[in-house]
Design an enzyme around this catalytic site. Structure first.
Site, PDB file in Angstrom:
ATOM      1  N   SER A 140       0.859  -1.189   0.000  1.00 40.93           N
ATOM      2  CA  SER A 140       0.000   0.000   0.000  1.00 40.93           C
ATOM      3  C   SER A 140       0.890   1.232   0.000  1.00 40.93           C
ATOM      4  CB  SER A 140      -0.895   0.025   1.245  1.00 40.93           C
ATOM      5  OG  SER A 140      -1.583   1.271   1.353  1.00 40.93           O
ATOM      6  N   TYR A 153      -1.582  -0.151  10.463  1.00 41.42           N
ATOM      7  CA  TYR A 153      -1.691  -0.448   9.040  1.00 41.42           C
ATOM      8  C   TYR A 153      -0.445  -0.006   8.286  1.00 41.42           C
ATOM      9  CZ  TYR A 153      -3.764  -0.881   4.393  1.00 41.42           C
ATOM     10  OH  TYR A 153      -4.023  -1.233   3.094  1.00 41.42           O
TER      11      TYR A 153
END
Length: 259
Positions: A140, A153
């Site tokens: 990501s 995250y």
């Protein structure tokens, strides 16, 4: 010879479903992995994908024993995959000062990081023995620079990026490719509750098309969309003082206990 086989984790929604549909359209057989197997079955039925072209495996990527058993079953039933896509992931905000959130962060890391290794691991030796295969890790742009309120995250995706880079070097002469894909903002259940602007928001279907092109081209690393890649590089170059000021007050990703 049977058609090529792709294994995709996190296939019950979002990017996983979109990539499965694109690969099915190219004539691939599907090995689809998720904890919610009935959701996958309903989706396959709705898209009229023929039963002989897929097998559903119910497993939690954070459980390495389950993934090892899954890999054995997949190889025995469908053969060794040509492409393995470690897509399964979870995302929620964490507050390190809250003791309960440390367990949440541990779960994020177990799923997003160890889940990738547990997905790839059982297939590496057989792929090396065959001399071919592609391992795709879904990172990501959040892994390129840490964002306030997203510590769990961001840390997990930074680890995925570094892990895949290490693995790529280890397998460099084996015939097995390692591809790292870093999505920007994709309209999936992971992003639907975000309380902040998401530039260059992209549908899972568009992402899947661009991702498959990157995989087919043999890219080792690709940010999708490319505009987010430019933004990420610029953010990486910013001095810490400017970066911290720019993101001061940014809303936190919703925590598990937020209602």
């Amino acid at each position: 010879m049977p058609p090529p086989l792709v294994l995709i984790t996190g296939a019950s929604s979002g990017i996983g479903q979109a990539m499965a549909l694109h690969y099915a359209g190219l004539g691939y057989r599907l090995a689809l992995v998720a904890r919610r197997s009935q959701v996958i079955q309903s989706w396959l039925d709705a898209h009229a994908i023929r039963p002989e072209n897929y097998v559903i495996y119910c497993a939690d990527v954070a459980q390495s024993g389950q993934m090892a058993s899954l890999a054995q079953a997949c190889i025995a039933q469908q053969g060794l995959p040509d492409v393995v896509i470690a897509n399964a992931g979870i995302s929620m905000g964490v507050d390190t000062s809250v003791p309960d959130d440390l367990a949440v962060m541990a779960n994020i890391l177990a799923t997003n990081v160890m889940g990738v290794a547990a997905t790839f691991g059982p297939f590496i030796a057989p792929m090396v023995a065959r001399g071919s295969g592609t391992l795709v890790g879904i990172g990501s742009v959040a892994g390129i620079r840490g964002l306030p309120g997203h510590g769990g995250y961001c840390a997990s995706k930074a680890a995925v990026i570094s892990y895949c880079e290490s693995l790529r070097g280890e397998l460099r002469t084996s015939g097995v490719k390692v591809v790292t894909l870093c999505p920007g903002y994709i309209a999936t259940p992971l992003t639907q509750n975000n309380q902040y602007t998401m530039p260059f928001l992209m549908s899972p279907e568009v992402f899947a098309d661009k991702a498959m092109r990157a995989i087919a081209a043999g890219s080792s690393y690709r940010v999708i969309p490319w505009q987010m890649g430019v933004v990420a590089k610029l953010l990486r170059l910013l001095p810490n003082t400017l970066f911290d000021r720019l993101f001061a007050g940014r809303p936190r990703k919703p925590r598990v206990t937020d209602s």
